[in-house]
Write a protein that holds these residues in place. Structure first.
Motif, mmCIF file in Angstrom:
data_model
loop_
_atom_site.group_PDB
_atom_site.id
_atom_site.type_symbol
_atom_site.label_atom_id
_atom_site.label_comp_id
_atom_site.label_asym_id
_atom_site.label_seq_id
_atom_site.Cartn_x
_atom_site.Cartn_y
_atom_site.Cartn_z
ATOM 1 N N PHE A 166 0.958 -1.339 0.114
ATOM 2 C CA PHE A 166 -0.188 0.161 0.206
ATOM 3 C C PHE A 166 0.940 1.358 -0.151
ATOM 4 O O PHE A 166 0.705 2.098 -0.597
ATOM 5 N N GLN A 167 1.873 1.639 0.874
ATOM 6 C CA GLN A 167 2.735 2.487 1.092
ATOM 7 C C GLN A 167 3.879 2.519 -0.405
ATOM 8 O O GLN A 167 3.835 3.562 -1.263
ATOM 9 N N SER A 168 3.601 1.630 -0.547
ATOM 10 C CA SER A 168 4.113 1.638 -2.166
ATOM 11 C C SER A 168 3.890 2.283 -3.643
ATOM 12 O O SER A 168 3.873 3.134 -4.388
ATOM 13 N N ALA A 169 2.263 1.910 -3.015
ATOM 14 C CA ALA A 169 1.453 2.132 -4.345
ATOM 15 C C ALA A 169 1.686 3.670 -3.837
ATOM 16 O O ALA A 169 1.183 4.317 -5.005
ATOM 17 N N MET A 170 1.098 4.031 -2.754
ATOM 18 C CA MET A 170 1.355 5.022 -2.746
ATOM 19 C C MET A 170 2.207 6.239 -2.941
ATOM 20 O O MET A 170 2.084 7.632 -3.188
ATOM 21 N N LYS A 171 3.267 6.126 -3.113
ATOM 22 C CA LYS A 171 4.244 6.976 -2.874
ATOM 23 C C LYS A 171 4.412 7.282 -4.798
ATOM 24 O O LYS A 171 5.296 8.528 -5.313
ATOM 25 N N ARG A 172 3.726 6.081 -5.294
ATOM 26 C CA ARG A 172 4.037 6.128 -6.531
ATOM 27 C C ARG A 172 2.965 7.837 -7.225
ATOM 28 O O ARG A 172 3.007 7.802 -8.491
ATOM 29 N N PHE A 173 2.047 8.271 -6.329
ATOM 30 C CA PHE A 173 1.222 8.796 -6.437
ATOM 31 C C PHE A 173 2.044 10.311 -6.468
ATOM 32 O O PHE A 173 1.755 11.837 -6.874
ATOM 33 N N LYS A 174 2.775 10.173 -5.577
ATOM 34 C CA LYS A 174 3.579 11.662 -5.505
ATOM 35 C C LYS A 174 4.752 11.578 -6.117
ATOM 36 O O LYS A 174 5.759 11.346 -7.339
#
Length: 95
Positions: free
Chosen positions: A87-95
């Motif tokens: 989940f954290q990895s997917a969130m980082k791709r947004f930033k």
């Protein structure tokens, strides 16, 4: 079992946090250009899937007997760590 209850409460708190992140990113996706919107939607779908898997694991733990919890604790912790990292990895791709 107090230990199990603590794990469930921690999982609920994380899922609530993830839901807030998903909602925030959904709002950003609505404002994005067409190409970016497709990328946002793909990432959001991945994040929702991971959140749903986490909720399923949490419910499994809640419904387990004390004896079963003792047997499944390590597996739950490993699965939870893996889901959290994804989940954290997917969130980082947004930033």
């Amino acid at each position: 079992m107090i230990d199990r209850d603590a794990h469930v409460e921690k999982a609920k708190a994380n899922i609530d946090k993830w839901n807030a992140e998903i909602d925030k990113m959904q709002a950003n996706a609505k404002e994005a250009e067409a190409d970016a919107k497709i990328k946002y939607e793909k990432q959001l779908a991945e994040m929702r899937k991971q959140r749903d898997e986490a909720e399923a694991k949490m419910k499994e733990v809640q419904q387990a007997s004390d004896a079963a919890w003792g047997d499944m604790r390590k597996g739950f912790e490993q699965a939870w760590d893996s889901l959290s990292e994804s989940f954290q990895s997917a969130m980082k791709r947004f930033k």
